[in-house]
Design a protein around this motif. Structure first.
Motif, PDB file in Angstrom:
ATOM      1  N   TYR A  94       0.803  -1.083   0.045  1.00  0.00           N
ATOM      2  CA  TYR A  94       0.008   0.074   0.016  1.00  0.00           C
ATOM      3  C   TYR A  94       0.795   1.199   0.130  1.00  0.00           C
ATOM      4  CZ  TYR A  94      -3.176   3.812   1.469  1.00  0.00           C
ATOM      5  OH  TYR A  94      -3.834   4.720   1.536  1.00  0.00           O
ATOM      6  N   GLY A  98      -0.100   2.223  -3.508  1.00  0.00           N
ATOM      7  CA  GLY A  98      -1.390   2.413  -3.276  1.00  0.00           C
ATOM      8  C   GLY A  98      -2.438   1.548  -3.189  1.00  0.00           C
ATOM      9  N   ASP A 101      -6.270  -1.019  -0.438  1.00  0.00           N
ATOM     10  CA  ASP A 101      -6.369   0.107   0.441  1.00  0.00           C
ATOM     11  C   ASP A 101      -7.323  -0.457   1.527  1.00  0.00           C
ATOM     12  OD1 ASP A 101      -8.472  -0.008  -1.390  1.00  0.00           O
ATOM     13  OD2 ASP A 101      -9.000   1.814  -1.074  1.00  0.00           O
TER      14      ASP A 101
END
Length: 112
Positions: A94, A98, A101
């Protein structure tokens, strides 16, 4: 619960619910972890699979993390993971890519 080292064995037979939560709402239950998963593979193998989207924590049943909800007062509480190595891989992915999530948790419901 907060005083003792948390382990899956402590919660065997307790009621639980499965839910999806923001990855940042889950914290580690230990200060350090081993560098290999329970199947003997290095953490980097799961990290690579997560980064490449080869596995999806929202779909893959082996990536459901066991956790305990610890109340912290009037403002809610925190989810403490019992699966710190898998959580570490997901948080590392993450922070770099990214995703993911969200994670799926099997949250044990201790009764006092």
């Amino acid at each position: 619960l907060q005083q003792r080292r948390l382990s899956t064995d402590m919660f065997a037979g307790m009621p639980y619910k499965t839910m999806a939560v923001d990855i940042n709402s889950v914290v580690f239950s230990q200060k350090s972890i081993q560098n290999r998963l329970s199947n003997g593979l290095p953490l980097s193998s799961l990290l690579d699979d997560l980064a490449a989207h080869s596995v999806d924590p929202m779909l893959h049943n082996d990536l459901v993390l066991e956790a305990v909800f610890i109340p912290t007062g009037s403002n809610g509480g925190v989810y403490r993971s019992l699966d710190n190595r898998r959580l570490k891989c997901m948080k590392m992915c993450y922070n770099v890519h990214g995703h993911p999530d969200q994670v799926r948790l099997k949250v044990f419901q201790p009764t006092d």
